[in-house]
Design a protein around this motif. Structure first.
Motif, PDB file in Angstrom:
ATOM      1  N   LYS A  32       0.827  -1.217   0.000  1.00 45.29           N
ATOM      2  CA  LYS A  32       0.000   0.000   0.000  1.00 45.29           C
ATOM      3  C   LYS A  32       0.861   1.268   0.000  1.00 45.29           C
ATOM      4  CE  LYS A  32      -4.219  -1.429  -0.086  1.00 45.29           C
ATOM      5  NZ  LYS A  32      -3.742  -2.737  -0.524  1.00 45.29           N
ATOM      6  N   LEU A  33       1.899   1.249   0.844  1.00 47.53           N
ATOM      7  CA  LEU A  33       2.746   2.427   0.966  1.00 47.53           C
ATOM      8  C   LEU A  33       3.393   2.763  -0.373  1.00 47.53           C
ATOM      9  CD1 LEU A  33       3.756   4.427   3.072  1.00 47.53           C
ATOM     10  CD2 LEU A  33       5.757   2.970   3.370  1.00 47.53           C
ATOM     11  N   ALA A  34       3.903   1.725  -1.047  1.00 47.86           N
ATOM     12  CA  ALA A  34       4.560   1.943  -2.329  1.00 47.86           C
ATOM     13  C   ALA A  34       3.564   2.434  -3.360  1.00 47.86           C
ATOM     14  CB  ALA A  34       5.230   0.660  -2.805  1.00 47.86           C
ATOM     15  N   LEU A  35       2.353   1.891  -3.312  1.00 43.76           N
ATOM     16  CA  LEU A  35       1.338   2.292  -4.282  1.00 43.76           C
ATOM     17  C   LEU A  35       0.977   3.761  -4.093  1.00 43.76           C
ATOM     18  CD1 LEU A  35      -0.403   1.178  -6.551  1.00 43.76           C
ATOM     19  CD2 LEU A  35      -2.211   0.803  -4.886  1.00 43.76           C
ATOM     20  N   ILE A  36       0.745   4.133  -2.824  1.00 43.83           N
ATOM     21  CA  ILE A  36       0.421   5.536  -2.543  1.00 43.83           C
ATOM     22  C   ILE A  36       1.576   6.431  -2.980  1.00 43.83           C
ATOM     23  CG2 ILE A  36      -0.009   7.198  -0.687  1.00 43.83           C
ATOM     24  CD1 ILE A  36      -1.394   4.874   0.821  1.00 43.83           C
ATOM     25  N   SER A  37       2.818   5.996  -2.688  1.00 36.89           N
ATOM     26  CA  SER A  37       3.985   6.788  -3.069  1.00 36.89           C
ATOM     27  C   SER A  37       4.056   6.959  -4.574  1.00 36.89           C
ATOM     28  CB  SER A  37       5.265   6.104  -2.596  1.00 36.89           C
ATOM     29  OG  SER A  37       5.236   5.951  -1.217  1.00 36.89           O
ATOM     30  N   LEU A  38       3.799   5.865  -5.287  1.00 35.67           N
ATOM     31  CA  LEU A  38       3.873   5.920  -6.741  1.00 35.67           C
ATOM     32  C   LEU A  38       2.832   6.896  -7.280  1.00 35.67           C
ATOM     33  CD1 LEU A  38       5.300   4.663  -9.205  1.00 35.67           C
ATOM     34  CD2 LEU A  38       3.409   3.065  -9.361  1.00 35.67           C
ATOM     35  N   ILE A  39       1.602   6.793  -6.746  1.00 36.73           N
ATOM     36  CA  ILE A  39       0.531   7.693  -7.199  1.00 36.73           C
ATOM     37  C   ILE A  39       0.896   9.143  -6.868  1.00 36.73           C
ATOM     38  CG2 ILE A  39      -1.875   8.351  -6.833  1.00 36.73           C
ATOM     39  CD1 ILE A  39      -2.423   5.338  -6.327  1.00 36.73           C
ATOM     40  N   PHE A  40       1.422   9.349  -5.655  1.00 37.25           N
ATOM     41  CA  PHE A  40       1.841  10.698  -5.246  1.00 37.25           C
ATOM     42  C   PHE A  40       2.902  11.251  -6.188  1.00 37.25           C
ATOM     43  CE2 PHE A  40       5.067  13.176  -2.928  1.00 37.25           C
ATOM     44  CZ  PHE A  40       4.305  14.256  -2.542  1.00 37.25           C
ATOM     45  N   PHE A  41       3.900  10.422  -6.466  1.00 32.64           N
ATOM     46  CA  PHE A  41       5.008  10.882  -7.305  1.00 32.64           C
ATOM     47  C   PHE A  41       4.531  11.210  -8.714  1.00 32.64           C
ATOM     48  CE2 PHE A  41       8.641  10.097 -10.139  1.00 32.64           C
ATOM     49  CZ  PHE A  41       9.488  11.059  -9.636  1.00 32.64           C
ATOM     50  N   ILE A  42       3.734  10.289  -9.291  1.00 35.37           N
ATOM     51  CA  ILE A  42       3.223  10.538 -10.643  1.00 35.37           C
ATOM     52  C   ILE A  42       2.329  11.774 -10.641  1.00 35.37           C
ATOM     53  CG2 ILE A  42       1.742   9.626 -12.475  1.00 35.37           C
ATOM     54  CD1 ILE A  42       2.824   6.861 -11.807  1.00 35.37           C
ATOM     55  N   GLY A  43       1.505  11.889  -9.576  1.00 36.55           N
ATOM     56  CA  GLY A  43       0.636  13.055  -9.461  1.00 36.55           C
ATOM     57  C   GLY A  43       1.420  14.353  -9.462  1.00 36.55           C
ATOM     58  N   ILE A  44       2.451  14.420  -8.612  1.00 36.22           N
ATOM     59  CA  ILE A  44       3.277  15.629  -8.534  1.00 36.22           C
ATOM     60  C   ILE A  44       3.917  15.910  -9.888  1.00 36.22           C
ATOM     61  CG2 ILE A  44       5.434  16.544  -7.608  1.00 36.22           C
ATOM     62  CD1 ILE A  44       3.556  16.808  -5.477  1.00 36.22           C
ATOM     63  N   THR A  45       4.492  14.861 -10.494  1.00 38.00           N
ATOM     64  CA  THR A  45       5.188  15.043 -11.766  1.00 38.00           C
ATOM     65  C   THR A  45       4.236  15.619 -12.815  1.00 38.00           C
ATOM     66  OG1 THR A  45       6.399  13.058 -11.174  1.00 38.00           O
ATOM     67  CG2 THR A  45       6.732  13.903 -13.392  1.00 38.00           C
ATOM     68  N   VAL A  46       3.064  14.983 -12.955  1.00 38.67           N
ATOM     69  CA  VAL A  46       2.119  15.436 -13.977  1.00 38.67           C
ATOM     70  C   VAL A  46       1.659  16.861 -13.682  1.00 38.67           C
ATOM     71  CG1 VAL A  46      -0.176  15.052 -14.944  1.00 38.67           C
ATOM     72  CG2 VAL A  46       1.356  13.120 -14.576  1.00 38.67           C
ATOM     73  N   THR A  47       1.263  17.107 -12.414  1.00 45.76           N
ATOM     74  CA  THR A  47       0.796  18.446 -12.041  1.00 45.76           C
ATOM     75  C   THR A  47       1.832  19.500 -12.395  1.00 45.76           C
ATOM     76  OG1 THR A  47      -0.080  17.319 -10.101  1.00 45.76           O
ATOM     77  CG2 THR A  47      -0.316  19.709 -10.174  1.00 45.76           C
ATOM     78  N   VAL A  48       3.071  19.233 -11.970  1.00 43.85           N
ATOM     79  CA  VAL A  48       4.120  20.219 -12.143  1.00 43.85           C
ATOM     80  C   VAL A  48       4.371  20.494 -13.626  1.00 43.85           C
ATOM     81  CG1 VAL A  48       6.601  20.396 -11.985  1.00 43.85           C
ATOM     82  CG2 VAL A  48       5.279  19.941  -9.951  1.00 43.85           C
ATOM     83  N   PHE A  49       4.397  19.432 -14.431  1.00 42.18           N
ATOM     84  CA  PHE A  49       4.697  19.638 -15.844  1.00 42.18           C
ATOM     85  C   PHE A  49       3.534  20.335 -16.539  1.00 42.18           C
ATOM     86  CE2 PHE A  49       8.207  16.854 -15.052  1.00 42.18           C
ATOM     87  CZ  PHE A  49       9.156  17.253 -15.967  1.00 42.18           C
ATOM     88  N   VAL A  50       2.298  19.968 -16.172  1.00 41.49           N
ATOM     89  CA  VAL A  50       1.145  20.603 -16.812  1.00 41.49           C
ATOM     90  C   VAL A  50       1.063  22.075 -16.415  1.00 41.49           C
ATOM     91  CG1 VAL A  50      -1.375  20.685 -16.858  1.00 41.49           C
ATOM     92  CG2 VAL A  50      -0.193  18.499 -17.108  1.00 41.49           C
ATOM     93  N   ILE A  51       1.173  22.343 -15.104  1.00 43.63           N
ATOM     94  CA  ILE A  51       1.060  23.737 -14.652  1.00 43.63           C
ATOM     95  C   ILE A  51       2.152  24.602 -15.275  1.00 43.63           C
ATOM     96  CG2 ILE A  51       1.228  25.284 -12.670  1.00 43.63           C
ATOM     97  CD1 ILE A  51      -0.193  23.362 -11.001  1.00 43.63           C
ATOM     98  N   SER A  52       3.376  24.049 -15.356  1.00 41.31           N
ATOM     99  CA  SER A  52       4.466  24.883 -15.872  1.00 41.31           C
ATOM    100  C   SER A  52       4.294  25.150 -17.365  1.00 41.31           C
ATOM    101  CB  SER A  52       5.822  24.248 -15.591  1.00 41.31           C
ATOM    102  OG  SER A  52       5.931  23.023 -16.241  1.00 41.31           O
ATOM    103  N   LEU A  53       3.471  24.340 -18.042  1.00 45.29           N
ATOM    104  CA  LEU A  53       3.144  24.651 -19.433  1.00 45.29           C
ATOM    105  C   LEU A  53       2.232  25.871 -19.488  1.00 45.29           C
ATOM    106  CD1 LEU A  53       2.413  21.250 -21.245  1.00 45.29           C
ATOM    107  CD2 LEU A  53       4.354  22.794 -21.555  1.00 45.29           C
ATOM    108  N   VAL A  54       1.291  25.922 -18.526  1.00 43.41           N
ATOM    109  CA  VAL A  54       0.316  27.010 -18.505  1.00 43.41           C
ATOM    110  C   VAL A  54       0.932  28.277 -17.927  1.00 43.41           C
ATOM    111  CG1 VAL A  54      -2.007  27.650 -17.761  1.00 43.41           C
ATOM    112  CG2 VAL A  54      -1.427  25.237 -18.101  1.00 43.41           C
TER     113      VAL A  54
END
Lengths: 301, 320
Positions: A32-54
């Motif tokens: 569970k911990l790894a899954l949450i971490s993976l989702i968190f990491f992917i979430g941050i990565t996607v958010t950051v890249f999308v926002i920095s485009l805008v």
């Protein structure tokens, strides 16, 4: 007859699910911990890249002398720095740059390290001896100092040269692990069989040995990604990381080298510190779970 | 034994030679040379050129390398452009501070690592073990510089328990009791923040080593002979678990080097790490070069020492 056939099919299926990447994937899903971490990491990565485009980069780095050192408010979510620049925007851009350099350095060191280790371990003998001496020499160099010296030396310093400098002193660990594995692998029967069949060496190396090391490589690279993110921010913190026009998480932390900022203006550096910590922690969680998956003794199910 | 040490030295010496060559090449690439900072810029260019010729700065690189290396061996590392003093003297004054910081860090590291590792390994899967592995888990993920910064923020600025910079309070005379106490007071926070982070790998190694050793046959034998539980742990298991720890000792030196660079700049502690960052920022090439060389040699000696310790502890390595 039919029943036996079905059994074989089942067996095949069960056997298939035991191979390679699916084991890694299953371990992640179950942890569970790894899954949450993976989702968190992917979430941050996607958010950051999308926002920095805008987000408008010029808007963020524009100096606004009427808004110096503002504490967090509704207009500036995380306050402003000594130039009146929005910290939140810098945090987004900084995270993007930190992640980007992390990925680049990890992939570059991975390519060099794996190739070096594979060649050294597969051919063994004299070549291995020579290559290991080279590796040993790189290993005893004072890594951090040389990176700093080269960063200060290189003319027309850019993100590309920074990642190349970091790569030049970071590939050895991967090479050593891969070499040790390749040394074991080359003694196995399937390699001997391929050799007898006349398969060219490079084909055995990259076609047979490499796929068998793939899960190990993924584990090392994941753990290295965490370390590289930390290293980059450390170097930027000292002022030897990214060039000045590209802020990273370390750049935000480096403002804290000013005692007044450290003491009274936590909003400038604390969010970046927490973010680096969370990013490294989540990547490590995933890496540790993958590591368990590659070790049959510790694997679940 | 001696054969092994000699053979190991035969590897270390060429490494040092190669390192010095690389450092020299870096020195050639750096802006400025032995003359910058020594001469008045308004001086006649012809006179400067004559000086350059006299100092041998126009010689081919291998002659220059020979001159430089013989100077280094005699302890002449050139002149600091910023401090206007001999680099040897400058580094000497900082070396003492870094030495004490590294020593205290190492002592604290093992003071934390040994008990934690032993408890964690002996009572593994208990609550105590979970607390300790929780600590190592977070310790692994925390970069040293962030931890040091937060420690400085909390214990230096917010609570004011520790000084926030320097190596000793001003106005104290060296040699007095107050001077020594003030030194220790200044050392404690930087050393503690470095030790708390670097110790986690040692704790983890010791823990897994003890858990592995626990199930070996000779431990069962010792138990069946009637050895008490504390004797089994303190004598049989602990001694056999020391091997990976001694192997880590050499890499600790490498960690200390990069650690002092961060910690000394954060705590503005006047040691070699801080001097290095300063010298790079101020383009004080001769100082930076000398420090890279010194730290590089320290690194090589560190791995040398750890190999020798390993061979003392584990005879199998000697035979190979």
């Amino acid at each position: 007859m039919e029943a036996i056939k079905l059994d074989i099919k089942k067996e095949k299926k069960a056997h298939k699910s035991q191979t390679g990447l699916s084991i890694l994937w299953r371990e992640i899903i179950h942890d569970k911990l790894a899954l949450i971490s993976l989702i968190f990491f992917i979430g941050i990565t996607v958010t950051v890249f999308v926002i920095s485009l805008v987000l408008d980069l010029d808007e963020i780095v524009r100096v606004d002398l009427f808004a110096i050192h503002e504490p967090p408010s509704r207009t500036f979510w995380l306050g402003t720095d000594y130039g009146g620049r929005d910290i939140f925007g810098q945090l987004i851009i900084g995270t993007r740059n930190s992640l980007l350099i992390g990925f680049i350095v990890t992939i570059l060191t991975g390519v060099i390290g794996v190739t070096f280790g594979l060649i050294s371990g597969y051919f063994a003998g004299h070549l291995d001896n020579v290559m290991m001496r080279i590796l040993e020499f790189f290993n005893i160099l004072p890594f951090l100092m040389l990176v700093i010296v080269f960063v200060a030396l290189v003319p027309k310093y850019s993100t590309v040269s920074f990642s190349l400098i970091m790569t030049a002193f970071l590939w050895m660990e991967i090479a050593r692990i891969i070499r040790a594995k390749a040394l074991q692998e080359r003694e196995l029967d399937y390699i001997q069989a391929s050799k007898t069949l006349g398969t060219p060496n490079w084909k055995i190396m990259f076609g047979h040995v490499l796929p068998n090391l793939s899960s190990l490589i993924i584990v090392i690279l994941t753990l290295n990604l965490a370390a590289n993110i930390g290293l980059e921010s450390g170097l930027s913190f000292l002022g030897f990381g990214f060039p000045e026009d590209t802020p990273s998480l370390g750049t935000l932390l480096s403002y804290a080298r000013n005692p007044q900022t450290l003491q009274d203006r936590w909003w400038i550096w604390l969010p970046a510190a927490i973010l680096i910590f969370l990013l490294m922690l989540s990547v490590r969680n995933v890496g540790e779970a993958l590591k368990r998956a590659t070790d049959p003794r510790q694997r679940r199910g | 034994m001696w054969k092994f040490i000699v053979r190991r030295l035969m590897i270390a010496l060429p490494q040092i030679a190669l390192l010095s060559l690389i450092v020299f090449i870096i020195a050639l690439m750096m802006p400025g040379d032995a003359l910058t900072g020594l001469v008045d810029p308004t001086l006649d260019p012809a006179a400067i050129a004559a000086q350059r010729e006299r100092l041998g700065l126009n010689n081919p690189w291998y002659v220059q390398y020979g001159d430089w290396i013989s100077g280094v061996i005699r302890g002449d590392l050139g002149q600091s452009f910023r401090y206007k003093m001999d680099v040897t003297e400058l580094i000497g004054s900082r070396l003492v501070n870094t030495f004490w910081l590294s020593l205290l860090t190492t002592v604290i590291t093992y003071l934390i690592a040994l008990p934690l590792g032993i408890i964690s390994g002996r009572y593994h899967d208990s609550l105590r073990d979970q607390v300790i592995t929780g600590y190592t888990y977070f310790g692994f993920a925390t970069p040293l510089f962030i931890f040091a910064l937060v420690m400085l923020w909390i214990f230096g600025f917010n609570t004011g328990w520790f000084p926030t910079g320097g190596s000793v309070a001003p106005g104290l005379t060296p040699g007095t009791w107050a001077y020594v106490l003030s030194k220790i007071h200044h050392l404690l926070l930087p050393a503690l923040s470095m030790a708390l982070i670097t110790t986690v790998s040692t704790v983890q190694y010791l823990r897994s080593e003890i858990i592995d050793t626990k199930q070996k046959d000779f431990i069962i034998t010792a138990r069946s002979k009637g050895a008490s539980e504390s004797r089994v742990y303190n004598y049989h298991i602990f001694r056999n678990s020391l091997l990976p720890i001694s192997a880590l000792f050499g890499s600790d030196i490498a960690k200390l080097i990069s650690g002092t660079i961060f910690v000394e700049s954060i705590y503005s502690y006047p040691g070699m790490g801080q001097l290095f960052v300063e010298s790079i920022l101020q383009r004080d090439s001769s100082v930076a070069i000398a420090l890279v060389l010194l730290f590089g040699i320290a690194n090589i000696l560190g791995t040398l020492i750890s190999d020798v310790i390993l061979s003392l502890v584990d005879p199998r390595i000697r035979i190979k």
